[in-house]
Design an enzyme around this catalytic site. Structure first.
Site, PDB file in Angstrom:
ATOM      1  N   ASP A 440       0.855  -1.175   0.000  1.00 16.48           N
ATOM      2  CA  ASP A 440       0.000   0.000   0.000  1.00 16.48           C
ATOM      3  C   ASP A 440       0.899   1.235   0.000  1.00 16.48           C
ATOM      4  O   ASP A 440       2.061   1.165   0.409  1.00 16.48           O
ATOM      5  CB  ASP A 440      -0.886  -0.039   1.253  1.00 16.48           C
ATOM      6  N   ASP A 643      -6.896  -2.424   4.109  1.00 16.01           N
ATOM      7  CA  ASP A 643      -5.891  -3.391   3.670  1.00 16.01           C
ATOM      8  C   ASP A 643      -6.125  -4.776   4.269  1.00 16.01           C
ATOM      9  O   ASP A 643      -5.543  -5.755   3.800  1.00 16.01           O
ATOM     10  CB  ASP A 643      -4.489  -2.917   4.076  1.00 16.01           C
TER      11      ASP A 643
END
Length: 751
Positions: A440, A643
């Site tokens: 990410d 996430d």
């Protein structure tokens, strides 16, 4: 004011490790219930087996499966266990007594081999036999007693193990010699030597016991070192805290009595007692325990502090936010302890081999006895017995069982010292096989907190005035980027003024009156709606966007007066980490909800291999699945709620320690310091651990593969070589200890 689509802003939170209260009870032996691994009773020290972590007892003793000594489970939630060295002291005491009695037996048995045979005239014939019996009895009946107990326990539990073989080997040697000494007439000629006497093997039984005890002492000492990392972490926590009462009085209380909401005073030089927030004071706090950075961090009102970090020269008053098992240090200890009790997939092979190994060895020992009894040289039965005992002793599978858990225990402890927390042993094994790392952007590659990084004032303008007007307007906004403008302006010395007629226009920006001037702050769409021309600023704005910045135009009294660039800075360690990960032959993929332009600007700077941008949270899992469908072994690194599903889907999920609780719950690895260098350390530690385990398994397998045939007498027809049970015992002990000390080499891993 607006911005490109962004992923979440990371929060300063910690991993919550829930410890369940339920457990299953099973009966493994008459000594009481065995608890399968689920939880520990609060306030009690739980003892577990390093080879079989599902075994949990509330008192020390042998493992009902493998017979190894149980050791205290190091969990902060149950308190730091007292150092229990009773088993080591008992084995050491038995070893000293055994050496005292066994040494004379060995000298007597070797007397005929010494020049001049000095003992033959003094201790010959039956006298020497009875003297050896007298000396061997304390060794074989008292010192070796724990081995007999564990051997009997293994038979009762139908779980044959190394102590089954040791118990059989020592008891058969001693009992046979005892009968031969007291009733020699009952033995046929096949047991008698050239002198007509029945040979006794008291020296073999006694020296085997000595060597096994020596191996146990060395093993227990070495095993105590595998928990050094957790003990070090446990030692970081302060024992007392200074609590401020309602009336202003202060008292020193044990850390266990601190509750959430308590006001605590942290004096200069003291450790912060629990995780909390600063209410009063200013100081520099050494947070190297968490961050790994030696530079102290300034703490003022409203800043978070972490338990066990060290306060500097200033005094602080804090409010307790997390106490007991909820503190960051407690969760680190809990995660490390949990990982040390887990089992790596590679251990399945060792478990399967060990499951049938002992019965096969017993059969091999019986076969050895039969073959030597039928075709061996005279005295046939004596040779048959001694070689059968040698097979039993040398084939003990202790080294095989220790090969994996010892490496895992040392590795997880070492990882904790480096700020890398493995949730389980499987993560350690799989991490070394990863070929694709998906990361990410926000909070992982970047700091996760936007900052004002660029200020441009139109020719002739005043930068300080521009910042004052912009910050005053943004102070009334709740947008994430507004805080970046306010903080950035304040850091540059700008003040904030009151705002009148504040107005927010979704997707464009904000407007208002500051110091009697009509101000607007926002994107190009806002300028277009207001009819403001800013063509001469478009080139600069484009360049800033290419560098990953969000551009905001400042309009004063209907004319653009300057522009601001806000960006989420890349972490200082990220570039070096990416280079090292590339050196590890990993393909790096950025997966982010940010716009394509912003993501690619960061990717270009960091030389990331692939970018997948404009991804919604529920689409991240699909991207990970796509790589897996291509045959990739995927690790996913992230720090936020969005996430978590992708972290769970990846073969190895990696959570930033500065991220959200749910991300760390879903992850297999947590990086306490929150930067990608932790991934580099984790990757290298994984590979070093697996190499160490393979070395251990090689030593154990090769040792047994070579040792058993030699002990059975395979080399006798060719070289006339027989392996004494004494040498077999020495070799077996050396094998187990060598595996442990090879595992301890991981403590020197540097990453």
């Amino acid at each position: 004011m607006t911005q490109e689509p962004r992923s979440h802003m990371s929060q300063e939170q910690d991993h919550k490790h829930a410890v369940g209260a339920d457990h299953e009870m099973t009966e493994a032996d008459g000594a009481g219930p065995v608890r399968t691994e689920t939880s520990a009773a609060v306030g009690k020290t739980i003892y577990t087996c390093p080879m079989h972590p599902e075994i949990e007892r509330e008192a020390p003793g042998p493992c009902p499966i493998c017979g190894m000594t149980l050791e205290a489970r190091l969990d902060l939630g149950a308190g730091e266990p007292a150092e229990d060295s009773s088993e080591l002291e008992d084995m050491r005491r038995r070893l000293v007594v055994s050496v005292f009695f066994a040494a004379p037996i060995l000298i007597l048995s070797m007397g005929d081999m010494l020049p001049g045979q000095p003992f033959s005239s003094l201790f010959g014939g039956r006298l020497r036999v009875f003297l050896e019996l007298l000396l061997a009895s304390p060794v074989c009946l008292w010192a070796a007693w724990p081995f007999y107990e564990r051997a009997w326990l293994s038979i009762r539990n139908k779980s044959l193990n190394m102590f089954t073989l040791i118990g059989l080997g020592v008891s058969v040697s001693f009992i046979y010699s005892l009968v031969a000494a007291l009733l020699p007439g009952i033995f046929p000629d096949s047991f008698r030597g050239d002198d007509g006497e029945v040979a006794v093997y008291f020296e073999a039984a006694a020296v085997i016991t000595v060597l096994i005890l020596l191996g146990q002492v060395l093993e227990l000492r070495a095993r105590s070192q595998t928990g050094a990392a957790i003990k070090l972490l446990l030692g970081l926590a302060p024992k007392m805290a200074r609590r401020i009462l309602v009336g202003g009085e202060e008292e020193d209380v044990p850390l266990e009595q601190i509750q959430v909401g308590d006001r605590l005073r942290v004096r200069p030089g003291e450790k912060v007692p629990v995780d909390g927030v600063v209410l009063e004071g200013r100081s520099l706090v050494d947070e190297s325990m968490v961050s790994g950075e030696p530079i102290p961090v300034e703490k003022v009102e409203g800043r978070a502090v972490v338990g066990a970090t060290v306060n500097g020269t200033g005094g602080l008053v804090i409010r307790a936010e997390r106490v007991g098992a909820d503190t960051l240090l407690a969760r680190i200890v809990s995660m490390v302890a949990q990982a040390q009790r887990s089992r790596a997939p590679i251990q399945k092979l060792a478990d399967e081999v060990a499951g049938w190994f002992v019965p096969v060895v017993i059969l091999a020992s019986l076969l050895t006895f039969v073959v030597w009894a039928l075709v061996g040289p005279d005295p046939k039965m004596a040779h048959a017995l001694i070689n059968a005992v040698a097979v039993l002793i040398i084939a003990c599978p202790c080294a095989l069982g220790l090969a994996t858990p010892m490496s895992i225990m040392v590795s997880t402890g070492k990882g904790a010292q480096m700020g890398v927390l493995f949730k389980n042993a499987q993560a350690i094994e799989v991490f070394g096989k990863v070929d694709t790392l998906v990361v990410d952007k926000t909070g992982t590659l970047t700091e996760g907190k936007p900052r004002l990084v660029h200020v441009q004032v139109k020719d002739g303008g005043d930068e300080q005035e521009l910042l004052t007007l912009a910050a005053s307007l943004e102070k009334a906004s709740e947008h994430p980027l507004a805080a970046a403008v306010v903080e950035g302006a304040s850091a540059r010395g700008a003040e904030t003024l009151d705002v009148d007629e504040f107005e927010s226009r979704t997707g464009m920006g904000v407007l208002g009156i500051v110091d009697g001037k009509r101000i607007a702050l926002g994107n190009a769409a806002l300028l277009q709606e207001l009819g403001v021309e800013a063509r001469d600023a478009e080139g600069e704005a484009h360049d800033l966007r290419e560098r990953g910045q969000t551009v905001m135009f400042v309009v004063i009294e209907g004319r653009w007066a300057g522009l601001l660039g806000v960006a989420d800075p890349i972490k200082a360690s990220t570039a070096a980490a990416i280079r090292e990960l590339h050196a590890e032959n990993l393909r790096i993929v950025m997966l982010t909800g940010d716009s394509e332009g912003t993501a690619r600007a960061v990717a270009r700077e960091l030389e990331i291999d692939e970018v997948v941008a404009d991804v919604l949270p529920d689409q991240k899992v699909a991207v990970v699945e796509r790589f897996q469908a291509e045959g990739k072994v995927v690790a996913m690194a992230g720090d936020g709620i969005n996430d978590a599903p992708a972290l769970a889907q990846a073969e190895v999920g990696i959570a930033m320690g500065t991220g959200t609780d749910i991300a760390m719950e879903s992850a297999d690895v947590t990086l306490v310091r929150g930067d990608l260098l932790g991934i580099v350390h984790a990757r290298k530690l994984s590979r070093a651990t697996m190499a160490n385990i393979r070395q251990n398994l090689f030593f154990a397998f090769v040792y047994n593969a070579m040792g058993v045939p030699v002990a059975a007498g395979l080399l006798y027809p060719v070289l006339g070589l027989l392996l004494s049970p004494v040498l077999a015992a020495a070799a077996m002990s050396f094998s187990s200890v060598s595996v442990i000390f090879n595992s301890l080499r991981l403590r020197g891993f540097r990453g």
